[in-house]
Design a protein around this motif. Structure first.
Motif, mmCIF file in Angstrom:
data_model
loop_
_atom_site.group_PDB
_atom_site.id
_atom_site.type_symbol
_atom_site.label_atom_id
_atom_site.label_comp_id
_atom_site.label_asym_id
_atom_site.label_seq_id
_atom_site.Cartn_x
_atom_site.Cartn_y
_atom_site.Cartn_z
ATOM 1 N N SER A 80 0.829 -1.260 0.042
ATOM 2 C CA SER A 80 0.014 0.097 0.061
ATOM 3 C C SER A 80 0.738 1.371 0.059
ATOM 4 O O SER A 80 0.587 2.248 -0.619
ATOM 5 N N TYR A 81 2.194 1.213 0.588
ATOM 6 C CA TYR A 81 2.953 2.177 0.626
ATOM 7 C C TYR A 81 3.387 2.562 -0.706
ATOM 8 O O TYR A 81 3.628 3.685 -1.100
ATOM 9 N N ALA A 82 3.793 1.441 -1.386
ATOM 10 C CA ALA A 82 4.328 1.564 -2.744
ATOM 11 C C ALA A 82 3.298 1.983 -3.809
ATOM 12 O O ALA A 82 3.613 2.910 -4.659
ATOM 13 N N ALA A 83 1.954 1.561 -3.600
ATOM 14 C CA ALA A 83 0.775 2.083 -4.358
ATOM 15 C C ALA A 83 0.839 3.748 -4.322
ATOM 16 O O ALA A 83 0.489 4.429 -5.149
ATOM 17 N N LYS A 84 0.828 3.940 -2.822
ATOM 18 C CA LYS A 84 0.636 5.447 -2.739
ATOM 19 C C LYS A 84 1.650 6.295 -3.191
ATOM 20 O O LYS A 84 1.522 7.504 -3.559
ATOM 21 N N GLU A 85 2.995 5.673 -3.373
ATOM 22 C CA GLU A 85 4.085 6.520 -3.893
ATOM 23 C C GLU A 85 4.214 6.418 -5.182
ATOM 24 O O GLU A 85 5.201 6.810 -5.945
ATOM 25 N N GLY A 86 3.242 5.460 -6.073
ATOM 26 C CA GLY A 86 3.452 5.348 -7.345
ATOM 27 C C GLY A 86 4.550 4.341 -7.753
ATOM 28 O O GLY A 86 5.041 4.822 -8.852
ATOM 29 N N ARG A 87 4.990 3.804 -7.070
ATOM 30 C CA ARG A 87 6.226 2.737 -7.383
ATOM 31 C C ARG A 87 5.647 1.495 -7.628
ATOM 32 O O ARG A 87 5.389 0.722 -6.869
ATOM 33 N N ALA A 88 5.902 0.703 -8.908
ATOM 34 C CA ALA A 88 5.580 -0.559 -9.227
ATOM 35 C C ALA A 88 6.513 -1.574 -8.645
ATOM 36 O O ALA A 88 6.201 -2.648 -8.422
#
Ligand SMILES: [Zn+2]
Length: 160
Positions: A80-88
């Motif tokens: 969820s952190y990765a999604a929030k930061e826009g990092r795949a």
């Protein structure tokens, strides 16, 4: 970016190997046939080839080392952190960044100095500095800690 196989089908990112903060190997596999290729380069070079969230082998290993009862919680937290930061791509640095988040604060002077770190290694340097702060029992990144980190890591430059 979309990449196609010689058979005409789309190739998909399947695995990521982290060789160093400047060198990543992304394995792409055809969705129809057995062909696969490896794209190597910096994280920002290979990121456009990735459509869906992908854990690097090394980050997956970090996850596997956790006790089973917290593994799924941590996986969710990091994704969820990765999604929030826009990092795949979930790298070890992103994994640690997600886990350390909020535990150490960055005064603006420290943030300015971090901004001088070359972009390709900045997130890894940030994580490393936060880890050093936690080790030393600090809740905030201090000038002395930045100096120590600067001496420790090649390529880190403080504002003169
Ligand atoms: Zn193919």
């Amino acid at each position: 970016m979309q990449t196609r196989c010689c058979c005409g089908a789309v190739v998909e990112a399947k695995a990521l190997e982290e060789e160093s903060p400047l060198s990543y190997h992304l394995r792409l596999g055809c969705t129809e046939c057995a062909n696969w290729v490896t794209a190597s380069g910096r994280l920002e070079d290979i990121t456009p080839l990735v459509q869906r969230t992908l854990w690097s082998n090394e980050a997956r290993h970090e996850l596997d080392r956790l006790p089973p009862y917290i593994e799924s919680l941590v996986r969710e937290e990091v994704e969820s952190y990765a999604a929030k930061e826009g990092r795949a791509l979930i790298t070890v640095a992103l994994f640690q960044e997600a886990r350390l988040r909020g535990k150490v604060s960055w005064p603006s002077a420290a943030k300015d100095r971090l901004a001088n770190v070359p972009a390709p290694i900045r997130s890894m340097a940030k994580v490393e500095i936060e880890r050093m702060a936690i080790e030393q029992g600090l809740s905030e990144v201090t000038e002395a800690l930045m100096d120590e980190a600067k001496a420790k890591f090649l390529g880190m430059r403080g504002r003169q």
